[in-house]
Design an enzyme around this catalytic site. Structure first.
Site, mmCIF file in Angstrom:
data_model
loop_
_atom_site.group_PDB
_atom_site.id
_atom_site.type_symbol
_atom_site.label_atom_id
_atom_site.label_comp_id
_atom_site.label_asym_id
_atom_site.label_seq_id
_atom_site.Cartn_x
_atom_site.Cartn_y
_atom_site.Cartn_z
ATOM 1 N N ASN A 159 114.026 84.896 23.637
ATOM 2 C CA ASN A 159 113.373 83.877 24.118
ATOM 3 C C ASN A 159 113.406 83.559 25.873
ATOM 4 O O ASN A 159 114.250 84.504 26.436
ATOM 5 C CB ASN A 159 114.188 82.878 23.575
ATOM 6 C CG ASN A 159 114.415 82.242 22.332
ATOM 7 O OD1 ASN A 159 113.103 82.316 21.852
ATOM 8 N ND2 ASN A 159 115.159 81.952 21.725
ATOM 9 N N LYS A 186 112.022 104.820 17.274
ATOM 10 C CA LYS A 186 110.921 104.112 17.885
ATOM 11 C C LYS A 186 109.786 104.213 16.685
ATOM 12 O O LYS A 186 109.350 105.090 16.390
ATOM 13 C CB LYS A 186 110.495 104.774 19.190
ATOM 14 C CG LYS A 186 109.369 103.927 19.981
ATOM 15 C CD LYS A 186 108.882 104.570 21.255
ATOM 16 C CE LYS A 186 107.821 103.820 21.714
ATOM 17 N NZ LYS A 186 107.272 104.658 22.752
#
Ligand code: C5P
Length: 402
Positions: A209, A289
């Site tokens: 956020n 990844k």
């Protein structure tokens, strides 16, 4: 908070004496009255006139050569001091203080004072690390005197190591913490959360956020400076934790923040949840990844624990404060959260207002109380807003006690 405080500053014979000039300037700027006392060797490094001009007070050096009123002045000054700084402090003054020697104006005044004393050592690394100096520092600390750690780096004597005078701005922060110990939040235990959380997707990516942590850190700093014992639990930020915290816990994910909050919740009087906790986290964190593909990809998210909700359910006598950052139906949404999470008050950021929200130094908030009161505060610095929030926390604490 330093306004009107009477600071006595002892300057001794270290090359860092010139840095104490800046310290005096900062203290004057903060509204303190400053009285400088120099030792004879201190005067070899900086002329008393320099300190006289910046402190706007005559500098005291010799007990007997000054006008006769100085003869008892050491007792008067000792009484008047709110805080007594020895900065820079040589190994010599530290040794004299530890032994209780009073053979000049500075040592006599030090021995007569009941004020809080802060010693800021600055010397050659070998002198500092000498077991005799270390023994003397330990003796001062054991007597309740604050002795700051010198910084590491290049020293004027050509050596490199521990011995540098700290930044004057840091010394001022230490003074605030020490003077604040008897503040209006004395010994109240606070748990404050700050910053965002970071929910990993794979080893290189995460969901987060917007949140700089500035509001939570400002709350922690101000609470400490009003005497509170503060545990700050923080997600990743670029900020330096304020001085004087009882505990600083660095977390990444909402789960980690949850565990840290739950561990300390039972021991605190006040919880302020200013962290921007991610509501969702990737359901499966990939160990490697994720490779780019030609097609779109879907990420499955799981719900994170609502920490504040759970605290609200558990709440006994604590004061519980939440934050809400909203973009629409702001008051209604915040009121709903206030009730649902069983809060005492909630601080609402309307993200559509200029000057409010993330990363900025200012904020515009509305405070909604559990009894239905709604207060709209003007735009102000986050540090000032922190004090406004703490003023209200104090009222809730006082109501709990009465
Ligand atoms: O419901 P919402 O997430 O908007 O509520 C915001 C308040 O709840 C903030 O004080 C925030 O720190 C807290 N919160 C929490 N745990 C979550 C989400 C938000 O404690 N998982």
């Amino acid at each position: 908070m330093l306004k009107g405080k009477f600071v006595v500053l002892g300057v001794t014979g270290s090359i860092a004496a010139y840095k104490a000039v800046e310290l005096v300037r900062l203290l004057k700027k903060a509204g303190c009255e400053v009285q400088v006392i120099m030792t004879k060797s201190g005067c070899e490094f900086v002329k008393p006139l320099t300190f006289q001009v910046v402190s706007q007070n005559p500098v005291i050096i010799d007990m007997f050569k000054e006008p006769s009123r100085w003869e008892v002045e050491h007792v008067a000054l000792a009484d008047k001091a709110d805080v007594f700084l020895v900065a820079p402090a040589t190994a010599n003054i530290i040794a004299k203080m530890a032994a209780g020697i009073a053979d000049d104006m500075l040592t006599s005044t030090l021995l007569a004072t009941k004020a809080k004393i802060i010693v800021v050592p600055a010397m050659n690394v070998n002198m500092y690390e000498n077991p005799i100096t270390q023994r003397n520092i330990a003796a001062l600390k054991a007597l309740g005197i604050t002795v700051l750690d010198p910084e590491e780096g290049d020293l004027a004597c050509g050596y490199s190591g521990k011995g540098r005078f700290p930044e004057p701005t840091d010394i001022v922060e230490h003074i605030k913490v020490i003077l604040g110990k008897d503040g209006d939040l004395k010994d109240k235990r606070f748990l404050i959360t700050a910053g965002p959380t970071r929910e990993p997707i794979d080893p290189v990516r995460f969901i987060t956020n917007h949140s700089s942590g500035k509001m939570g850190y400002a709350l922690a700093e101000k609470a400490v400076q009003r005497g509170a014992r503060v545990t700050l639990i923080s997600g990743p930020t670029n900020l330096t934790p304020p001085l004087g915290l009882e505990r600083f816990i660095r977390v990444d994910t909402a789960e980690e923040m949850y565990s840290a909050v739950m561990k300390h919740y039972a021991d605190v009087d006040v919880v302020i949840k200013s962290a921007a906790v991610a509501d969702y986290a990737p359901k499966n964190i990939k160990g490697e990844k994720i490779k780019k593909q030609d097609s779109n990809m879907t990420l499955e998210l799981k719900k994170n624990p609502d920490i504040l909700q759970e605290l609200g359910n558990k709440k006994s006598n604590q004061v519980l404060i939440g934050f809400a950052a909203e973009t629409n139906n702001t008051i209604v949404n915040a009121q709903d959260k206030l009730k649902r999470k069983n809060l005492d008050f909630i601080v609402l950021n309307d993200l559509t207002e200029a000057g409010a929200g993330f990363a900025k130094d200012t904020n515009i908030v509305t405070i909604l109380h559990s009894d239905g009161r709604i207060e709209k505060l003007p735009k102000m610095l986050k540090r000032d807003l922190a004090d406004e929030i703490l003023n209200r926390v104090l009222l809730y604490l006082q109501n709990r006690m009465s």
